[in-house]
Write an enzyme that holds these catalytic residues in place. Sequence first.
Site, short mmCIF file in Angstrom:
data_model
loop_
_atom_site.label_atom_id
_atom_site.label_comp_id
_atom_site.label_asym_id
_atom_site.label_seq_id
_atom_site.Cartn_x
_atom_site.Cartn_y
_atom_site.Cartn_z
CG HIS A 194 -2.22 -0.69 0.93
ND1 HIS A 194 -2.81 -1.56 1.81
CD2 HIS A 194 -3.00 -0.69 -0.17
CE1 HIS A 194 -3.92 -2.03 1.28
NE2 HIS A 194 -4.05 -1.53 0.07
CB CYS A 229 9.92 -1.90 -32.10
SG CYS A 229 10.20 -3.55 -32.76
C1 PEP Z 1 11.77 -7.71 -29.46
O1 PEP Z 1 12.09 -8.90 -29.49
O2 PEP Z 1 12.56 -6.79 -29.15
C2 PEP Z 1 10.40 -7.30 -29.79
C3 PEP Z 1 10.07 -6.03 -29.91
O3 PEP Z 1 9.47 -8.29 -29.91
P1 PEP Z 1 8.82 -9.04 -28.64
O4 PEP Z 1 9.29 -8.35 -27.40
O5 PEP Z 1 7.36 -8.99 -28.81
O6 PEP Z 1 9.39 -10.44 -28.78
#
Ligand code: PEP
Length: 566
Positions: A191, A488
């Site tokens: 909490h 990404c």
């Molecule tokens: C990664 O592998 O960096 C990616 C973006 O794909 P995921 O995390 O979904 O495997």
Amino acid sequence: MTQTLTGTPVVGGVAYGPALWPGVRPDYSAEALGSTSEVPEDRRADEVERFARAAAVVAARLRDRASQNTGAAAEVLAATAALAEDRGWVGAATKLVEKGVSAPAAAAAATEQFAAVFSRMGGLMAERVTDLNDVRDRVVAELLGLPEPGVPTPDVPSVLLADDLAPADTAGLDPATTIALVTRLGGPTSHTAIIARQLGIPCVVAVPGLGAIDVGTPVLVDGTAGEVVVAPDAAEAQERVTAHRRRAARIAGWTGPGRTADGVEVAVLANVADGASARAATAHPVEGVGLFRTELAFLGRADEPSVDDQAAIYREVFDAFAGRKVVVRTLDAGSDKPLRFVDHPDEANPALGVRGDRIALAHPEVRERQLDAIAQAARETGSRPWVMAPMIASPAEAAAFAARVRARDLVAGVMVEVPAAAILAPAILAEVDFVSIGTNDLTQYTMAADRMSADLSALTDPWQPAVLHLVAAVAKAGRALGKPVGVCGEAAADPALACVLVGLGVTSLSSAPAASAAVGAALGEVTLTACENAAAAALATTDPAAARAAAAAVLGSEPEGVRSAG
Ligand code: PEP
Ligand code: MG
């Protein structure tokens, strides 16, 4: 003498002020509780009544405070009030009083019984022991005619230290006077942590050695690093607070678009999983979607969703980002994300098995139907999404995928998550319109270290220079061909690493939307040349810590370690 204690960071931020401890809890000696002698039989009914009244008074007081608060504070207070009226706990104490135990001693003994059960259950239940002890303290104080235990209102902005803070203590806190919370016990879901997050004040839990800090001792709390500096140099501490405030203001005020201080554009994008997360992402300063993990929308399904069903979900994401870039990833099924409707073979090494785009080997029709659905949603919304395949290992795979995507007049790309794809980046890029580097898997496969393993987290650090060299190779190939190279994976959420990635030649960064403002603000502070110098310095190292330090030395301390608070 200055001393630094470390614990679990829970809510980011930096604060500096004198230490404050909560009020004293009741004395639990047998004498104070009146448990040295039995309550005579003819007074037990009155004692039962006295206990019931005290529990009811405490519950009513907490409920009253709940009604004066909002959000998590109100919920926490209401939950604690409910504990004071819990039939099991009240019943156990009442039974003891009926046997001749004094009301305060019965409250203590009943709490002990329940706390033992909660602790055995572990996890979230174990963290509720603090709540139960707090109810006991309040009821016992009420029975003994003592002032209500808890946190006093400080005269000057102070750092509240405690063994563990009861929800009822923390719920009424004013962030203007209580500027940080530090506890010796507790976990990230306690909490204390929930309330600190709501108040937006730095919080560190599970800090050993806290008890030695006296009331009034100046302490610096760094909730991002999980550090508590006891009696620091006052000027240095103030400087850390000011630097943090400046950084926080810049992050809060950053609205995009992503660009370096000298105006080089770097799109800051969001990773999403479905329509709801895409709509939520639009509240952040992101320019589009850099990774739509489609498999996450179907994890619970036993049967493959129809083309229409899939198109409906894709439409939601395209609508949320109408007119903006959306990169859709085809199903990354298998390994850590098994899909029930794609029958995964029994494999000894699923991470090295039939996963990602490889499911098209046995089920090309699943990939075809997904591409049809993406194309249908694109037509219906007037968007032209970029579509990429996960887990591509060879130029031939990239070419085969790109052909299927282009047949539907969509923009074709692949993820670079396998070292082989990074090494042959020029040949891969020749087959597609763009690539996006998945640093999570690229790190896992480069370091031969399972990304799910907590024991191997030092190896799966995205600052690993070997991984940075592969990113550099892919970015160089992209530049040579004039094709976009995004990142990404989680690496794109770390502001300092984001600057290094841009220095390596990466053209867009996509991550959890909550990280976008910190990443964008950090980029806006540095020139492309500084990013390139930081990248060169990181590439010249041989371990992640050295890479971080080398980049920080070039970039300055500003983007270093910036993480979103809470
Ligand atoms: C990664 O592998 O960096 C990616 C973006 O794909 P995921 O995390 O979904 O495997
Ligand atoms: Mg991946």
